[in-house]
Design an enzyme around this catalytic site. Sequence first.
Site, PDB file in Angstrom:
ATOM      1  N   GLU A  40      40.300  30.931  49.744  1.00 28.91           N
ATOM      2  CA  GLU A  40      41.207  30.698  50.862  1.00 28.91           C
ATOM      3  C   GLU A  40      40.641  30.924  52.206  1.00 28.91           C
ATOM      4  O   GLU A  40      39.667  31.485  52.384  1.00 28.91           O
ATOM      5  CB  GLU A  40      42.479  31.825  50.748  1.00 28.91           C
ATOM      6  CG  GLU A  40      43.441  31.877  51.680  1.00 28.91           C
ATOM      7  CD  GLU A  40      44.746  32.859  51.403  1.00 28.91           C
ATOM      8  OE1 GLU A  40      45.713  32.518  51.662  1.00 28.91           O
ATOM      9  OE2 GLU A  40      44.260  33.865  50.767  1.00 28.91           O
ATOM     10  N   LYS A 112      50.988  26.974  49.812  1.00 24.09           N
ATOM     11  CA  LYS A 112      51.100  28.285  49.473  1.00 24.09           C
ATOM     12  C   LYS A 112      52.549  28.621  49.570  1.00 24.09           C
ATOM     13  O   LYS A 112      53.179  28.858  50.706  1.00 24.09           O
ATOM     14  CB  LYS A 112      50.366  29.223  50.287  1.00 24.09           C
ATOM     15  CG  LYS A 112      50.165  30.817  50.007  1.00 24.09           C
ATOM     16  CD  LYS A 112      49.321  31.396  50.776  1.00 24.09           C
ATOM     17  CE  LYS A 112      49.159  33.099  50.300  1.00 24.09           C
ATOM     18  NZ  LYS A 112      48.290  33.611  51.040  1.00 24.09           N
ATOM     19  N   CYS A 154      46.024  33.383  46.031  1.00 24.14           N
ATOM     20  CA  CYS A 154      46.029  34.638  46.683  1.00 24.14           C
ATOM     21  C   CYS A 154      47.257  35.376  46.138  1.00 24.14           C
ATOM     22  O   CYS A 154      47.635  35.784  45.214  1.00 24.14           O
ATOM     23  CB  CYS A 154      45.895  34.742  48.149  1.00 24.14           C
ATOM     24  SG  CYS A 154      45.083  36.231  48.730  1.00 24.14           S
TER      25      CYS A 154
END
Length: 275
Positions: A40, A112, A154
């Site tokens: 990321e 995301k 994440c």
Amino acid sequence: MKLAAIQMVSGANIDNNLAVAERLIAQARADDARLVVLPESFALFGDSTQLKPLAARERSQGYLQSWLAAQARSQQVILVGGTVPVASDDGRAWATCFVHGEDGALLGRYQKMHLFDAAVGDAQGRYCESRDYRPGLAPCVVDTSLGRLGVAVCYDLRFAAQFQWMQEQGAELLAVPSAFTRKTGLAHWSLLLRARAVETQCVAVGANQGGLHSRQRMTSGCSAVVDGWGEVLAEAGYGEAVVMADWNVTHQREWRRSMPVADHARFTVAPPTDQ
């Protein structure tokens, strides 16, 4: 088939970050990697004053998208491009993960979904990703030459339903670009990556940031490749690294046949229809 997680300690200089990423991708390919996952924020690990201009440029020019396509094509790998900020209409950015095939073609993109708004008691104090980023609307599974690939980023790793959906869509591989904080990563990163791999009976490639980015920001490293049995096949410590492991897809499919977890599920999940 060899899979690679690229671990970086990205900073505020985009050119420097891209030079490091290019070198590590080439190193992975020299060791015969077929799939390479960047972490990321690989191209920029900075603040909102740098993020917004980059996101605007990315929306209008697609500079980093072109760079990722060129890397995938030149190295002939499937490249999961960490996250790239792309400006949205509300003044924030989508944290977008672009997946390119061996010929450089775009196979899919993921924005995301889960944003990290939390206080974890470290030097940063409080994190508020929703200030700069807009949450994505849908999970993502991409068809690749190696099989169906589920992509998450994440904080998504804490939400098992997203991974269950990817399994239901036929995912055999998981790519998880990340930048876990040092405190949360040391406590939960490996545990969560292994859990998602076991639950889905997929091989998971977790590419994390791993080091000191500023006086306030530290990430946890420990990028890893984990198989569907939960075994950590390869793992890094801190600092730059190329984490390589062989994926034995035959064994994975045998595990799925001998313990058909997906067939035994009594519940299904669905992504949100609006947001």
